[in-house]
Design a protein around this motif. Sequence first.
Motif, PDB file in Angstrom:
ATOM      1  N   ASN A 224       0.805  -1.224   0.000  1.00 20.55           N
ATOM      2  CA  ASN A 224       0.000   0.000   0.000  1.00 20.55           C
ATOM      3  C   ASN A 224       0.838   1.274   0.000  1.00 20.55           C
ATOM      4  OD1 ASN A 224      -2.393   1.527   0.149  1.00 20.55           O
ATOM      5  ND2 ASN A 224      -2.193   1.682   2.369  1.00 20.55           N
ATOM      6  N   ALA A 299      -6.991   3.482  -1.572  1.00 21.34           N
ATOM      7  CA  ALA A 299      -5.790   2.655  -1.443  1.00 21.34           C
ATOM      8  C   ALA A 299      -5.709   2.019  -0.059  1.00 21.34           C
ATOM      9  CB  ALA A 299      -4.551   3.493  -1.721  1.00 21.34           C
ATOM     10  N   PRO A 303      -7.059  -1.819  -1.372  1.00 19.74           N
ATOM     11  CA  PRO A 303      -5.824  -1.857  -2.163  1.00 19.74           C
ATOM     12  C   PRO A 303      -5.903  -2.830  -3.332  1.00 19.74           C
ATOM     13  CG  PRO A 303      -5.540  -3.010  -0.069  1.00 19.74           C
ATOM     14  CD  PRO A 303      -6.853  -2.288   0.016  1.00 19.74           C
TER      15      PRO A 303
END
Length: 514
Positions: A224, A299, A303
């Motif tokens: 991430n 995100a 993700p």
Amino acid sequence: MPLQTLELKAVGAFPKLFLDYITKNETLAPFYNQFPDLEGFRKAIQSRAFTQEKRQTLVTALEKQYANIDSKPDFSVLLNEKTFTVTTGHQLNIFTGPLYVIYKIVTIINLAKKLKAEFPDYNFVPVYWMASEDHDFEEISVFNLFGKNYKWETTQKGAVGRMNPAELRAICDQIPEQVEFFQQAYLTNNTLANAVRCYMNHLFESEGLICLDADDKTLKAVFNHIIKDDLLQHTASKIVTKTSNKLHTSGYHTQITPREINFFYLEDGLRERIVKEDNTYKILHTDITFSESEILQLADTHPEKFSPNVVLRPLYQEVILPNLAYIGGPSEVPYWLQLKGIFDHYGEQFPLLMPRNFALIVNEASRKKIDKLGITTEELFADEVTLRKSFVEKNSRKSLSLAFEIDEINDIFERILKKAIIIEPTMKGPVEGVKAKSINALEHLEKRIKRAEERNQEGSVNQLLALKEKLFPGGGLQERKENFLNFYLTDNLFIKKLLDTLNPLDYSFNIIEI
């Protein structure tokens, strides 16, 4: 299986960057860490760090992915800090695709065995990285069996690993029953990724191969921080552009070009590039947009919706695996050489880059034709024009060359010129002109003589060219066109024999007789 080898440069099918790498050209030393020999592996083992938390995340993901497979690898070994992986990757071509996909997997399996023998205190696991997020369907949709192309027709879109393979029933019904494991894989799994894992497990279950689908939320979460950095800072683009320029300056052609943002947006049926325009992040060919805060939140929460392109996929691999080496082909190894700077920036160890095994399979029928024609297997690697020319000259009862006669013409005109310029210096031009016409006439006559001899040997030449086409279909390497079933269907020990024959650390081209 009898084996002979050729130097890769003698094959005439590989790019300069690849050949210079495997021959340790010093120009390329800044673009990698260790060369893939046993000493390089020793150093990589000593320096490779991988947290226990990452190991647990990886094992949990694999257990979930293999939940519906009865006989599966022992994932617990990956929790051991002395366990490392060696990895190859490829698209999810139907029915395994070209023969070299099998060579890739044979290479990593044999490499794991060789490393275990050399470093017995450590464990080495071969990993097949399934390119499940790739969306180039055309590249995976065809395979060739016994000279016939079979094509998967579908309207499905997006990441191929998420596609339902049920439409492959029509092809399954056309191929021999002794490979029913393909039918079992394709028709009992609802995604192509699960199907590929199923049949690869069938083929390589006894070898400890692990098939990893990195299209996974928990694995993406480990990546991430790099997703967000690429969205905001575009770090990879800057670094790879700089490295590519250095390679260009050294005279090399590079394989990949970075984007400002090196991620796709991924959903079922959709994989499209993320681009930034002004302060808005847009998904190409859709109406989907995000502000900066929205895409950063995405995100964090999802993700799995971010799919790395060719620039960042290798880094993703090394972030989530305790990996030592990546094994690739003549196009893959060169583009990895563009990426070391990214690894250095993010503090990840750059893996050893290893060529996969390369091979030509020569069956008994082809061997008999080679012997009958009085040629060597190595000669068949020449292009068709060169092969035909050398064969005709070698098998002609008389010399087809007029080189001796042309040399005599040169001598004669040298004497004529000496006489002529004594009488009149301006005669040099006319004498040279007549000489050139005479030599051109002889060279033209030589070509006619050779063509006439080709006609005399037409039967043998046709047999030669048919053999060339059989072993080098379309003029290319067999391994890039043929499917492994061409050999497996006549000998179900074919893969085992490859495993017993090929040496993962011998960077040569193998000619294998079966």
